[in-house]
Design an enzyme around this catalytic site. Structure first.
Site, short mmCIF file in Angstrom:
data_model
loop_
_atom_site.label_atom_id
_atom_site.label_comp_id
_atom_site.label_asym_id
_atom_site.label_seq_id
_atom_site.Cartn_x
_atom_site.Cartn_y
_atom_site.Cartn_z
N THR A 45 -4.62 8.41 -5.49
CA THR A 45 -4.58 8.75 -4.06
C THR A 45 -3.45 9.73 -3.75
OG1 THR A 45 -5.53 6.62 -3.50
CG2 THR A 45 -4.41 7.76 -1.74
N GLU B 283 0.84 -1.21 0.00
CA GLU B 283 0.00 0.00 0.00
C GLU B 283 0.87 1.26 0.00
OE1 GLU B 283 -2.90 0.90 -0.66
OE2 GLU B 283 -4.15 1.46 1.04
N1 HSE Z 1 -6.99 7.75 3.97
C1 HSE Z 1 -6.57 7.68 2.61
C2 HSE Z 1 -6.81 9.03 1.95
C3 HSE Z 1 -7.34 6.61 1.92
O1 HSE Z 1 -7.91 9.55 2.10
O2 HSE Z 1 -5.91 9.53 1.30
C4 HSE Z 1 -7.02 6.43 0.47
O3 HSE Z 1 -7.90 5.46 -0.06
#
Ligand code: HSE
Length: 313
Positions: free
Chosen positions: A184, A132
């Site tokens: 992301t 990840e």
């Molecule tokens: N917590 C992370 C974000 C999750 O919001 O960047 C990404 O899926």
């Protein structure tokens, strides 16, 4: 008992739940990825096939989330054999549905089965995090619910920071995923580096309300807390077109709250019945249709089982 071939499934997840940036996530029923892993005599890991990604995911083992996670696992146990991985992506990429976490989890869970399950699910978290991290840094709010199912608080990235939370029995979720990617890392780059003290107080208060609402099974209070995000949603709203219109349409259909799934662009509506979730999904789809944007709308519930081994031989 060890095996020569194992297949696993890992569910979709949505992170943050509005106010819980990087610390809250939940797993979704029905949607997910599969992987088949086999040992090979040569030491390298090979991505033999990926289906469902439109050719977009890297096949190079050092750049692929599944193989990087599997490599962390093999190195940890001192295994010299390499691995052949086939990945069947059921989740759209960069959609806010935890696609990279599912790739990591599904490969590691199948690999754990292959070598006789030396680790518990919780203990697989660090290996999955290595994959990840390749995409978006070390945060476990997708990986933990993907592995464990349910709604999970991840107050850090170590095992003692993971806390499963109660899932309200009547919690249903409608989802709409517009057909464009939001990577992301880009959605994280847009966030403020610092927040004012007043925002911190507001945000921590809402997170506390959210956890309390889950413990009391109070969906109205849960929804109010989810929508109290004063930091992340305002910064990311520009990446999520029609957010206000979708929220309004879902609420007119009876939804309690709408939040951005992870980094987006999926939007999630919390509802108190399957029928309202069905109506909310249709209403949200209608907003994008009218804006001439392709999307996928669906409704489901929280998955309580997490990733699972499908077969081993
Ligand atoms: N917590 C992370 C974000 C999750 O919001 O960047 C990404 O899926």
């Amino acid at each position: 008992m060890s095996f020569s071939r194992a297949e696993a499934f890992a569910p979709a997840t949505v992170a943050n739940l509005g106010v819980g940036f990087d610390i809250l996530g939940l797993a979704l029923q029905g949607l997910g990825d599969r992987a088949i892993v086999e040992f090979r005599d040569e030491p390298e890991i090979v991505i033999a096939d990926i289906q469902g990604d439109g050719g977009q995911l890297p096949r190079e083992p050092e750049q692929n989330v599944a193989s990087v996670s599997a490599r962390a696992f093999l190195d940890h146990i001192g295994e010299k054999r390499g691995l052949k991985i086939e990945l069947i992506k059921g989740l759209p990429l960069s959609s806010g549905l935890g696609s990279s976490a599912a790739s990591a989890v599904v490969a590691v869970l199948a690999l754990n089965k292959l070598v006789g399950e030396p680790f518990t699910r919780e203990e697989l978290l660090p290996f999955c995090l290595e994959g990840e991290a390749l995409v978006s840094g070390y945060h476990a709010d997708n990986v933990a619910p993907c592995l464990l199912g349910g709604i999970v608080l991840v107050a850090g990235i170590t095992l003692d920071a993971i806390q499963p939370l109660p899932v309200p029995a009547n919690m249903h979720i409608a989802l709409v995923t517009p057909d464009f990617p939001v990577p992301t890392n880009e959605a994280r780059a847009i966030l403020p580096g610092q927040v004012p003290l007043a925002s911190m107080i507001h945000q921590t208060g809402r997170v506390a309300q959210l956890v309390d609402a889950l413990h009391r099974g109070d969906l109205e209070a849960l929804g109010a807390a989810m929508e109290g995000d004063a930091v992340i949603e305002p910064a990311r709203a520009c990446l999520t077109p029609s957010l206000d219109e979708v929220r309004s349409a879902a609420k007119q259909a009876g939804a309690i709250a709408v939040f951005i799934g992870g980094a987006g662009p999926t939007l999630c509506a919390v509802c108190n019945s399957a029928e309202i979730a069905r109506r909310a999904a249709a209403a949200m789809e209608c907003v994008y249709s009218e804006a001439k944007m392709d999307c996928v709308a669906q409704y489901t519930q929280v998955d309580r089982r997490g990733a699972m081994v499908l077969r081993a031989e």
